[in-house]
Design an enzyme around this catalytic site. Sequence first.
Site, PDB file in Angstrom:
ATOM      1  N   GLY A  59       0.798  -1.181  -0.002  1.00  0.00           N
ATOM      2  CA  GLY A  59       0.065   0.039  -0.079  1.00  0.00           C
ATOM      3  C   GLY A  59       0.834   1.089  -0.086  1.00  0.00           C
ATOM      4  O   GLY A  59       1.853   1.181   0.442  1.00  0.00           O
ATOM      5  N   ARG A 114       1.297  -5.968  -4.838  1.00  0.00           N
ATOM      6  CA  ARG A 114       1.572  -6.750  -3.536  1.00  0.00           C
ATOM      7  C   ARG A 114       2.201  -8.330  -3.784  1.00  0.00           C
ATOM      8  O   ARG A 114       1.786  -9.180  -3.249  1.00  0.00           O
ATOM      9  CB  ARG A 114       0.086  -6.835  -2.887  1.00  0.00           C
ATOM     10  N   ASP A 163       5.777  -5.024   6.536  1.00  0.00           N
ATOM     11  CA  ASP A 163       6.585  -6.263   7.240  1.00  0.00           C
ATOM     12  C   ASP A 163       6.379  -7.483   6.171  1.00  0.00           C
ATOM     13  O   ASP A 163       7.563  -8.010   6.220  1.00  0.00           O
ATOM     14  CB  ASP A 163       5.489  -6.522   8.371  1.00  0.00           C
ATOM     15  N   ASP A 164       5.450  -7.612   5.358  1.00  0.00           N
ATOM     16  CA  ASP A 164       5.437  -8.829   4.611  1.00  0.00           C
ATOM     17  C   ASP A 164       6.512  -8.568   3.202  1.00  0.00           C
ATOM     18  O   ASP A 164       7.079  -9.497   3.061  1.00  0.00           O
ATOM     19  CB  ASP A 164       4.085  -8.851   3.805  1.00  0.00           C
ATOM     20  N   LYS A 201       8.183   0.885   5.395  1.00  0.00           N
ATOM     21  CA  LYS A 201       7.104   1.601   4.897  1.00  0.00           C
ATOM     22  C   LYS A 201       5.720   1.059   5.388  1.00  0.00           C
ATOM     23  O   LYS A 201       5.528  -0.044   5.524  1.00  0.00           O
ATOM     24  CB  LYS A 201       7.027   1.345   3.387  1.00  0.00           C
ATOM     25  N   THR A 202       4.940   1.952   5.907  1.00  0.00           N
ATOM     26  CA  THR A 202       3.402   1.521   6.147  1.00  0.00           C
ATOM     27  C   THR A 202       2.674   2.706   7.035  1.00  0.00           C
ATOM     28  O   THR A 202       3.103   3.200   7.962  1.00  0.00           O
ATOM     29  CB  THR A 202       2.869   0.318   6.515  1.00  0.00           C
ATOM     30  N   ASP A 235       0.206   2.153   8.470  1.00  0.00           N
ATOM     31  CA  ASP A 235      -0.300   1.385   9.769  1.00  0.00           C
ATOM     32  C   ASP A 235       0.689   1.726  10.805  1.00  0.00           C
ATOM     33  O   ASP A 235      -0.124   1.575  12.014  1.00  0.00           O
ATOM     34  CB  ASP A 235      -0.475   0.152   9.385  1.00  0.00           C
ATOM     35  N   MET A 238      -8.351   3.685   8.680  1.00  0.00           N
ATOM     36  CA  MET A 238      -7.613   2.661   8.007  1.00  0.00           C
ATOM     37  C   MET A 238      -6.329   2.281   9.086  1.00  0.00           C
ATOM     38  O   MET A 238      -6.176   3.058   9.912  1.00  0.00           O
ATOM     39  CB  MET A 238      -6.848   3.071   6.957  1.00  0.00           C
ATOM     40  N   GLY A 239      -5.570   1.210   8.738  1.00  0.00           N
ATOM     41  CA  GLY A 239      -4.556   0.959   9.693  1.00  0.00           C
ATOM     42  C   GLY A 239      -4.409  -0.544   9.942  1.00  0.00           C
ATOM     43  O   GLY A 239      -3.675  -1.115  10.595  1.00  0.00           O
ATOM     44  N   GLU A 253      -7.474   8.269   1.195  1.00  0.00           N
ATOM     45  CA  GLU A 253      -7.084   9.855   1.101  1.00  0.00           C
ATOM     46  C   GLU A 253      -5.758  10.332   1.964  1.00  0.00           C
ATOM     47  O   GLU A 253      -5.120  11.051   1.598  1.00  0.00           O
ATOM     48  CB  GLU A 253      -8.155  10.648   1.337  1.00  0.00           C
TER      49      GLU A 253
HETATM   50  P1  FBP Z   1       0.575  -2.031   3.628  1.00  0.00           P
HETATM   51  O1  FBP Z   1       0.411  -2.847   4.835  1.00  0.00           O
HETATM   52  O2  FBP Z   1       1.172  -2.437   2.666  1.00  0.00           O
HETATM   53  O3  FBP Z   1       1.564  -0.804   4.092  1.00  0.00           O
HETATM   54  O4  FBP Z   1      -0.878  -1.247   3.339  1.00  0.00           O
HETATM   55  C1  FBP Z   1      -1.508  -0.550   4.221  1.00  0.00           C
HETATM   56  C2  FBP Z   1      -2.903  -0.338   3.942  1.00  0.00           C
HETATM   57  O5  FBP Z   1      -3.310   0.926   3.556  1.00  0.00           O
HETATM   58  C3  FBP Z   1      -3.872  -0.856   5.041  1.00  0.00           C
HETATM   59  O6  FBP Z   1      -3.776   0.033   6.017  1.00  0.00           O
HETATM   60  C4  FBP Z   1      -5.106  -1.136   4.488  1.00  0.00           C
HETATM   61  O7  FBP Z   1      -5.880  -2.169   5.228  1.00  0.00           O
HETATM   62  C5  FBP Z   1      -4.594  -1.825   3.223  1.00  0.00           C
HETATM   63  O8  FBP Z   1      -3.503  -1.173   2.762  1.00  0.00           O
HETATM   64  C6  FBP Z   1      -5.481  -1.716   2.107  1.00  0.00           C
HETATM   65  O9  FBP Z   1      -5.177  -2.320   0.924  1.00  0.00           O
HETATM   66  P2  FBP Z   1      -5.467  -2.334  -0.633  1.00  0.00           P
HETATM   67  O10 FBP Z   1      -4.353  -1.032  -1.020  1.00  0.00           O
HETATM   68  O11 FBP Z   1      -4.892  -3.666  -1.081  1.00  0.00           O
HETATM   69  O12 FBP Z   1      -6.977  -1.990  -0.599  1.00  0.00           O
END
Ligand code: FBP
Length: 554
Positions: free
Chosen positions: A81, A145, A176-177, A203-204, A206, A251-252, A427
Amino acid sequence: MSEVSSLQKARYSYQPKLPALFAKSGLRVKAVDGAATSCVGNPGAIKPLFPNSFGRPIVSFQAGGVPEVKPLKIGVLLSGGQAPGGHNIISGLFDALRKHHPESRLFGFENGPGGLVKNKYREIDAALVDRYRNTGGFDIIGSDRTKLESEEKHIIPAVENCRKLGLDALVIVGGDDSNTNGGMLAEYLLAKKNPLLVIGCPKTIDGDLKNEYVETSFGFDTASKLYSELIGNIATDVNSAKKYWHFIRLMGRSASHITLECALQTHANIAIISEEVEAKKQTLKALVEEMVGVIAENAEGGRNFGVVLIPEGLLEFIPEMKVMVQELNEILAKEATAFNGLATDGDRIQFVSSRLTQASEQALSSLPVSLRVQLLMERDKAGNVPFSKIETERLIIDMVGARLKEMKAAGKFKGEFSAQNHFLGYEGRCSPPSNFDADYCYSLGFTAAALAAAGKTGYMAVVRNLSLPHDQWQPGGIPLTTMMNIERRKGKDMPVIRKSLVELDSAPFKKFAGQRDSWKCVSAYLCPGPIQFFGPSEVCDRTTITMELEASSR
Ligand code: FBP
C-alpha cells in the site's frame, strides 16, 4: 510537463533535511558493526531457516573516508500500500548515489515486486526524480503486492533480472510482508554466493512496522495528521449542527496505532482500541453495550451528538470473531479451488458455515449477510483479510441503533440517535508527505545507499532519534531476521516480521487511557487543521504524539 498545483510547485523546491553525518559527508562514511543479534521470537525455528543471515550485527555509521569509491548500480521497488514519502526514498537514493559517484545509476522496477519478476523497469534520471520530489503517492514507478515466495516463479527470474542490469543492490521499500520477502531473498542469495545485496526500508501508514530499532514506519506521520485534520473538521461540524453521532472507521489494518494517534490529536468522545478490546475479552455485544452507555449518558446531558473512532481491523480482535476469522482463513487457504468455484454468495456462506466450529458458525451467522460476504472476500497475496472493505462502522451503527430503540421502548433512553458513517483510508495514504515524512524518507534513501556502499545485505535501513532535531538523527542498519518470528499464514507456519500492535502499557496508550473519560461527554475536541509545510519549525516539523511519548518513555 503536465500542469501541477501551486503547492506541488512549491514542494518541488523543498530541500529535505538530513542527519548531520550525511549532510556533511554524503556516503563517505564508515559502517561500524555493533552487537550480534537474535530475533524477536522463535529463534530456535528462525535460525535454521536463515543460516547465512541470522545473527548479523547491528550497523551504525561514523564519519570517515571510504578508501575506494566505485560507481554503484541500485534497483529499487515500492511494495504494498502507498505511504506518503515513498518518492523521497527514491530521491534520497538518487541524490546519495550521484554524490557518491557521478556514474552511479538507479533503476526502478515498475509496479512493485511484480515488475522485478517480469523485468519491467526504467532508469531513474534527474528529470524524473525532480517531477516527484516531496510528492505523495507511489506513481513514480507504481507498486503491487506480489509476494516473492516461489523460487521458480519469483526468485529465480527476479535474481536473473537484477543480474542482467548488473545491479549491486536491490532496495525493497515495503511493510512487514515485503521486508520478510527481502530477508528471504537475501538469505537465498547468500546461500548461492550471489553478491547482489538486498536492503529494506520501513514503509506503512499503519505504524505497525516498529520495534526496538525501528522508531516508526514512514507514512504514519502524514496519514495520521491528515485523518486528524478531517476528524477535527467533523468534530467542528458536530459541535455546530449538534444532531449526529459520527462513526469514523480509520485505516490501519490490524493495529490501532492510527486510531490511538488520532484520538490523542482530536479528543474524540469515544475511540476504540482493538488491542484493549482483545485484552478485556470484550464480545461484540459488550462493546456495543459500552458505547450505548456513553451515548445515553450524553443524551441525559442534552447531547445527541458526538464522534466515535473505530480501527479498521476491530473485528479481528473481538475474541469470538478472531477465532472465526482464523478458521475462515484456514478454510479459504486449504479449499480455495472448491470455494472459488461456487456461484453465489449464499453458496459460499453455506460452504464455510458447514466447515466452521459451532461457536464460529454462530459468530458468523450473528452478522448481517452483507458483512458475512465481506468477510469471505479474497485475501491479499500475504493472506491478509481485506479489512479496508469491511464496513465495521455500519455494523456498529446498526447494533447501537437497535439497542437504543429497545431502550427507548422500555423508557430507558430519552434522547435521539442519528448516525453518519465514514471511512478514512485511501485519502491519507497518498497525501503530500509532511515535512517529517519528507525528511525521514530522504534520509532513509541515503541510509539504504550507504548500506549498499558498505556491502551490507539482509538489512533494513533505519534512522533513529527521530524525535530530536534532524541533525541528531542516527542512520544505521538492522538485520531483517532480527524482527522475525513464526506466524500462521495461509494455513502454514511461516517466518514473518512481527507486526507491532498497540501495547497497553505503552506511554501513548496510558496517556489516552488517562484522559479519555474527560472527553466522553463534552466537546473537548481539538481541531488540528491541515498539515503545515511552511512556517515555524515547531509547527511544521513536529511529529506524532505517539512518537514524542514513546521517545520520552525510552
Ligand atoms: P501496507 O500494509 O502494504 O502498508 O498497506 C497498508 C494499507 O493501507 C492498510 O492500512 C489497508 O488495510 C490496506 O493497505 C488496503 O489495501 P489495498 O490497497 O489492497 O486496498
